[in-house]
Write a protein that holds these residues in place. Structure first.
Motif, PDB file in Angstrom:
ATOM      1  N   ALA A   1      40.717  38.990  46.299  1.00 47.78           N
ATOM      2  CA  ALA A   1      40.808  37.861  45.378  1.00 47.78           C
ATOM      3  C   ALA A   1      39.976  38.118  44.124  1.00 47.78           C
ATOM      4  CB  ALA A   1      40.348  36.584  46.070  1.00 47.78           C
ATOM      5  N   TRP A   2      38.777  38.662  44.307  1.00 48.35           N
ATOM      6  CA  TRP A   2      37.941  38.977  43.147  1.00 48.35           C
ATOM      7  C   TRP A   2      38.585  40.032  42.262  1.00 48.35           C
ATOM      8  CZ3 TRP A   2      34.715  35.753  41.349  1.00 48.35           C
ATOM      9  CH2 TRP A   2      34.005  34.912  42.194  1.00 48.35           C
ATOM     10  N   PHE A   3      39.274  40.976  42.875  1.00 45.49           N
ATOM     11  CA  PHE A   3      39.986  42.008  42.124  1.00 45.49           C
ATOM     12  C   PHE A   3      41.000  41.370  41.174  1.00 45.49           C
ATOM     13  CE2 PHE A   3      43.696  44.912  41.915  1.00 45.49           C
ATOM     14  CZ  PHE A   3      43.103  45.994  41.285  1.00 45.49           C
ATOM     15  N   TYR A   4      41.786  40.433  41.685  1.00 47.21           N
ATOM     16  CA  TYR A   4      42.804  39.794  40.852  1.00 47.21           C
ATOM     17  C   TYR A   4      42.208  38.796  39.866  1.00 47.21           C
ATOM     18  CZ  TYR A   4      46.009  42.141  43.920  1.00 47.21           C
ATOM     19  OH  TYR A   4      46.667  43.117  44.604  1.00 47.21           O
ATOM     20  N   ILE A   5      41.114  38.159  40.219  1.00 44.39           N
ATOM     21  CA  ILE A   5      40.430  37.258  39.282  1.00 44.39           C
ATOM     22  C   ILE A   5      39.891  38.056  38.103  1.00 44.39           C
ATOM     23  CG2 ILE A   5      38.391  35.793  38.982  1.00 44.39           C
ATOM     24  CD1 ILE A   5      38.910  34.783  41.874  1.00 44.39           C
ATOM     25  N   TYR A   6      39.211  39.156  38.382  1.00 39.20           N
ATOM     26  CA  TYR A   6      38.693  40.007  37.302  1.00 39.20           C
ATOM     27  C   TYR A   6      39.833  40.576  36.473  1.00 39.20           C
ATOM     28  CZ  TYR A   6      34.099  39.866  39.551  1.00 39.20           C
ATOM     29  OH  TYR A   6      32.906  39.472  40.091  1.00 39.20           O
ATOM     30  N   PHE A   7      40.932  40.934  37.120  1.00 40.03           N
ATOM     31  CA  PHE A   7      42.093  41.458  36.416  1.00 40.03           C
ATOM     32  C   PHE A   7      42.630  40.411  35.441  1.00 40.03           C
ATOM     33  CE2 PHE A   7      46.548  42.372  35.797  1.00 40.03           C
ATOM     34  CZ  PHE A   7      46.583  43.739  35.645  1.00 40.03           C
ATOM     35  N   ALA A   8      42.778  39.182  35.897  1.00 39.49           N
ATOM     36  CA  ALA A   8      43.308  38.110  35.053  1.00 39.49           C
ATOM     37  C   ALA A   8      42.370  37.800  33.890  1.00 39.49           C
ATOM     38  CB  ALA A   8      43.555  36.854  35.885  1.00 39.49           C
ATOM     39  N   ILE A   9      41.081  37.739  34.164  1.00 38.27           N
ATOM     40  CA  ILE A   9      40.112  37.468  33.099  1.00 38.27           C
ATOM     41  C   ILE A   9      40.160  38.577  32.055  1.00 38.27           C
ATOM     42  CG2 ILE A   9      37.642  37.322  32.566  1.00 38.27           C
ATOM     43  CD1 ILE A   9      37.321  35.883  35.309  1.00 38.27           C
TER      44      ILE A   9
ATOM     45  N   ASN B   1      46.764  47.061  47.219  1.00 39.78           N
ATOM     46  CA  ASN B   1      46.173  46.273  46.137  1.00 39.78           C
ATOM     47  C   ASN B   1      46.141  47.048  44.831  1.00 39.78           C
ATOM     48  OD1 ASN B   1      45.402  43.607  47.098  1.00 39.78           O
ATOM     49  ND2 ASN B   1      44.143  44.717  48.560  1.00 39.78           N
ATOM     50  N   LEU B   2      45.803  48.324  44.876  1.00 36.40           N
ATOM     51  CA  LEU B   2      45.775  49.111  43.649  1.00 36.40           C
ATOM     52  C   LEU B   2      47.176  49.331  43.088  1.00 36.40           C
ATOM     53  CD1 LEU B   2      42.975  51.772  44.124  1.00 36.40           C
ATOM     54  CD2 LEU B   2      42.977  49.739  42.708  1.00 36.40           C
ATOM     55  N   ILE B   3      48.145  49.558  43.954  1.00 36.16           N
ATOM     56  CA  ILE B   3      49.521  49.729  43.476  1.00 36.16           C
ATOM     57  C   ILE B   3      50.035  48.427  42.859  1.00 36.16           C
ATOM     58  CG2 ILE B   3      51.913  50.089  44.220  1.00 36.16           C
ATOM     59  CD1 ILE B   3      50.813  52.164  46.207  1.00 36.16           C
ATOM     60  N   PHE B   4      49.769  47.308  43.523  1.00 35.19           N
ATOM     61  CA  PHE B   4      50.191  46.021  42.976  1.00 35.19           C
ATOM     62  C   PHE B   4      49.462  45.729  41.666  1.00 35.19           C
ATOM     63  CE2 PHE B   4      50.156  41.293  42.889  1.00 35.19           C
ATOM     64  CZ  PHE B   4      51.521  41.126  42.714  1.00 35.19           C
ATOM     65  N   GLY B   5      48.192  46.099  41.574  1.00 39.29           N
ATOM     66  CA  GLY B   5      47.459  45.949  40.317  1.00 39.29           C
ATOM     67  C   GLY B   5      48.068  46.801  39.212  1.00 39.29           C
ATOM     68  N   GLY B   6      48.514  48.016  39.544  1.00 36.04           N
ATOM     69  CA  GLY B   6      49.186  48.864  38.565  1.00 36.04           C
ATOM     70  C   GLY B   6      50.504  48.271  38.102  1.00 36.04           C
TER      71      GLY B   6
END
Length: 94
Positions: free
Chosen positions: A6-14, A72-77
């Motif tokens: 969750a923190w990964f995606y929060i930081y990504f969005a910010i 998570n990393l692939i989805f982040g990419g």
């Protein structure tokens, strides 16, 4: 308490919001959409690399498995590519 994912995606969005707003400001100030998008492209890739580095360490601390980490990393990419494509389309319209 939120999970590391969750923190990964929060930081990504910010990061995406901040980089987009700065890139938009650059494009408006210079009247060149290419310079604003170039900033977005460069900074989003740099921030994603830094976020992936942080996520690697955080995932090790909570003993996250390899497959969830990789997914998570692939989805982040994929999200990064969608963000860049959306930004490019937005900058073509202004």
């Amino acid at each position: 308490m939120l999970s590391v994912d969750a923190w990964f995606y929060i930081y990504f969005a910010i990061g995406a919001v901040v980089v987009f707003l700065i890139g938009y400001g650059i494009a408006k100030k210079t009247q060149k959409q290419g310079s604003g998008f170039s900033f977005i492209l460069l900074m989003s890739v740099v921030l994603f690399a830094a976020l992936a580095y942080w996520f690697n360490g955080a995932a090790k601390e909570v003993l996250m498995g390899t497959l969830p980490w990789l997914i998570n990393l692939i989805f982040g990419g994929v999200l990064l590519i969608v963000f860049l494509a959306g930004s490019k389309m937005f900058f073509k319209r202004i």
